[in-house]
Design a protein around this motif. Structure first.
Motif, PDB file in Angstrom:
ATOM      1  N   PHE A 133     -24.092  13.610  39.316  1.00  0.00           N
ATOM      2  CA  PHE A 133     -23.544  12.801  40.405  1.00  0.00           C
ATOM      3  C   PHE A 133     -24.487  11.640  40.713  1.00  0.00           C
ATOM      4  O   PHE A 133     -25.707  11.826  40.789  1.00  0.00           O
ATOM      5  CB  PHE A 133     -23.395  13.638  41.681  1.00  0.00           C
ATOM      6  N   SER A 134     -23.923  10.452  40.947  1.00  0.00           N
ATOM      7  CA  SER A 134     -24.717   9.272  41.287  1.00  0.00           C
ATOM      8  C   SER A 134     -23.977   8.416  42.313  1.00  0.00           C
ATOM      9  O   SER A 134     -22.746   8.323  42.281  1.00  0.00           O
ATOM     10  CB  SER A 134     -24.991   8.421  40.038  1.00  0.00           C
ATOM     11  N   LEU A 135     -24.746   7.802  43.183  1.00  0.00           N
ATOM     12  CA  LEU A 135     -24.210   6.886  44.203  1.00  0.00           C
ATOM     13  C   LEU A 135     -24.750   5.490  43.945  1.00  0.00           C
ATOM     14  O   LEU A 135     -25.954   5.323  43.722  1.00  0.00           O
ATOM     15  CB  LEU A 135     -24.615   7.361  45.606  1.00  0.00           C
ATOM     16  N   LYS A 152     -17.876  18.471  46.492  1.00  0.00           N
ATOM     17  CA  LYS A 152     -17.415  19.855  46.628  1.00  0.00           C
ATOM     18  C   LYS A 152     -16.138  20.088  45.839  1.00  0.00           C
ATOM     19  O   LYS A 152     -16.000  21.103  45.137  1.00  0.00           O
ATOM     20  CB  LYS A 152     -17.202  20.201  48.102  1.00  0.00           C
ATOM     21  N   SER A 153     -15.196  19.169  45.926  1.00  0.00           N
ATOM     22  CA  SER A 153     -13.932  19.313  45.216  1.00  0.00           C
ATOM     23  C   SER A 153     -14.143  19.386  43.708  1.00  0.00           C
ATOM     24  O   SER A 153     -13.575  20.253  43.025  1.00  0.00           O
ATOM     25  CB  SER A 153     -13.008  18.144  45.558  1.00  0.00           C
ATOM     26  N   LEU A 154     -14.968  18.497  43.168  1.00  0.00           N
ATOM     27  CA  LEU A 154     -15.214  18.471  41.726  1.00  0.00           C
ATOM     28  C   LEU A 154     -15.948  19.727  41.267  1.00  0.00           C
ATOM     29  O   LEU A 154     -15.649  20.286  40.209  1.00  0.00           O
ATOM     30  CB  LEU A 154     -16.003  17.218  41.354  1.00  0.00           C
ATOM     31  N   ALA A 155     -16.925  20.179  42.063  1.00  0.00           N
ATOM     32  CA  ALA A 155     -17.658  21.398  41.706  1.00  0.00           C
ATOM     33  C   ALA A 155     -16.730  22.612  41.686  1.00  0.00           C
ATOM     34  O   ALA A 155     -16.781  23.436  40.760  1.00  0.00           O
ATOM     35  CB  ALA A 155     -18.803  21.617  42.687  1.00  0.00           C
ATOM     36  N   ASN A 170     -19.786  12.863  34.078  1.00  0.00           N
ATOM     37  CA  ASN A 170     -20.612  11.821  34.690  1.00  0.00           C
ATOM     38  C   ASN A 170     -19.817  11.223  35.850  1.00  0.00           C
ATOM     39  O   ASN A 170     -18.830  10.513  35.639  1.00  0.00           O
ATOM     40  CB  ASN A 170     -20.962  10.743  33.668  1.00  0.00           C
ATOM     41  N   VAL A 171     -20.247  11.514  37.082  1.00  0.00           N
ATOM     42  CA  VAL A 171     -19.515  11.109  38.284  1.00  0.00           C
ATOM     43  C   VAL A 171     -20.325  10.064  39.044  1.00  0.00           C
ATOM     44  O   VAL A 171     -21.503  10.281  39.354  1.00  0.00           O
ATOM     45  CB  VAL A 171     -19.247  12.322  39.202  1.00  0.00           C
ATOM     46  N   ASN A 172     -19.686   8.921  39.336  1.00  0.00           N
ATOM     47  CA  ASN A 172     -20.331   7.867  40.103  1.00  0.00           C
ATOM     48  C   ASN A 172     -19.498   7.526  41.335  1.00  0.00           C
ATOM     49  O   ASN A 172     -18.267   7.469  41.266  1.00  0.00           O
ATOM     50  CB  ASN A 172     -20.511   6.616  39.243  1.00  0.00           C
ATOM     51  N   PHE A 173     -20.194   7.287  42.449  1.00  0.00           N
ATOM     52  CA  PHE A 173     -19.541   6.960  43.711  1.00  0.00           C
ATOM     53  C   PHE A 173     -19.813   5.508  44.095  1.00  0.00           C
ATOM     54  O   PHE A 173     -20.961   5.054  44.037  1.00  0.00           O
ATOM     55  CB  PHE A 173     -20.084   7.848  44.840  1.00  0.00           C
ATOM     56  N   PRO A 174     -18.779   4.779  44.516  1.00  0.00           N
ATOM     57  CA  PRO A 174     -19.021   3.437  45.065  1.00  0.00           C
ATOM     58  C   PRO A 174     -19.722   3.542  46.414  1.00  0.00           C
ATOM     59  O   PRO A 174     -19.636   4.577  47.087  1.00  0.00           O
ATOM     60  CB  PRO A 174     -17.608   2.865  45.214  1.00  0.00           C
ATOM     61  N   VAL A 238     -16.283  10.346  34.231  1.00  0.00           N
ATOM     62  CA  VAL A 238     -16.237  10.138  32.778  1.00  0.00           C
ATOM     63  C   VAL A 238     -16.656  11.430  32.079  1.00  0.00           C
ATOM     64  O   VAL A 238     -17.779  11.898  32.268  1.00  0.00           O
ATOM     65  CB  VAL A 238     -17.170   8.993  32.341  1.00  0.00           C
ATOM     66  N   PRO A 239     -15.774  12.027  31.280  1.00  0.00           N
ATOM     67  CA  PRO A 239     -16.182  13.168  30.457  1.00  0.00           C
ATOM     68  C   PRO A 239     -17.116  12.664  29.341  1.00  0.00           C
ATOM     69  O   PRO A 239     -16.757  11.760  28.590  1.00  0.00           O
ATOM     70  CB  PRO A 239     -14.860  13.698  29.874  1.00  0.00           C
TER      71      PRO A 239
END
Length: 259
Positions: A133-135, A152-155, A170-174, A238-239
């Motif tokens: 996870f990244s912000l 939480k939802s993704l986990a 690979n999850v990124n947050f705006p 992104v997988p």
């Protein structure tokens, strides 16, 4: 009989005291039994480095009273942390590994430099469903509150459904408030690169030294990429596969006159 809580390994590359990992720990404590093993100092952009020519030290960290997780700090890299947790601390394989929440982007080409994602990839190679996870906020005062619902939802979905073999997320947050985030987009990595320069300076003793600088260049105009999703207010997922074989190139290279 009560259902056993999932075992969750938490790590990062910004260091065990970084606000991002504290936010991630808080969320994971609502889901399962948490073990934290993270670097004792920032290890950003270490990629998949491991420590082989130096000693490693691991220390138990005193947690806030009432916090249920066990925590260890590591003198090495994020990948060292995962290896140590799985091989030395845990009695069974974790049900999930989460890495982050990183202070700054790991979208597009940044994924190959990222210590955050390398920790997740390492866990993935061991057969552990894993998410990085990244912000998109490099500040140590970054606000991680808007990310928590999505984390939480993704986990939970990852625990419920698992991941395809050889894949991590690979999850990124705006950098937006929760109300401003439009949702989640599963997408591909944008075709982008860094145009880099070295800022040359001279120290008081007359020796030259350099700072790496650069500009991120996104030449990908597709609306199915992580960069597009983030620019347009979505969480990008992104997988990522860790088999680096370019399967499409095997046939072409077999046409070469090899001897």
């Amino acid at each position: 009989m009560a259902k056993k809580k999932p075992l969750i390994l938490v790590t990062n590359d910004d260091g065990i005291t970084a606000p991002g990992i504290r936010a991630l720990i808080e969320v994971m404590n609502t889901i399962g039994e948490v073990l934290v093993v993270a670097p004792d100092s920032p290890q950003s952009a270490t990629g998949h480095a491991i420590t082989i020519n130096d000693t490693l030290y691991f220390d138990t960290v005193k947690t806030i009273e009432g916090s249920p997780q066990k925590e260890y700090s590591c003198s090495g890299t994020p990948v060292d942390c995962v290896k140590f947790a799985v091989n030395e601390i845990l009695k069974r394989k974790p049900d999930l590994c989460v890495s982050g929440i990183n202070h700054g982007s790991n979208s597009s080409i940044n994924v190959i430099y990222s210590g955050t994602m390398s920790a997740a990839v390492e866990a993935g190679t061991l057969g552990i469903p894993s998410i990085g996870f990244s912000l998109l906020d490099y500040s140590m005062n970054a606000d991680f509150e808007p990310t928590k619902k999505f984390v939480k939802s993704l986990a939970l979905q990852c625990l419920k459904n698992g991941l395809p073999k050889g894949v991590v997320l690979n999850v990124n947050f705006p950098k937006l408030s929760e109300k401003e985030i439009k949702g989640i987009k599963v997408c591909r990595q944008a075709n982008a690169h860094w145009e880099e320069q070295f800022d040359k300076r001279t120290n008081p003793l007359g020796r030259d030294y350099y700072w790496l600088t650069g500009e991120f260049v996104n030449e990908d105009k597709g609306e199915d990429t992580d960069e597009w999703a983030l620019k347009n207010g979505f969480v990008s997922v992104v997988p990522v596969q860790f088999d680096l074989t370019a399967h499409h190139a095997i046939k072409e290279i077999n046409t070469w006159e090899l001897s």
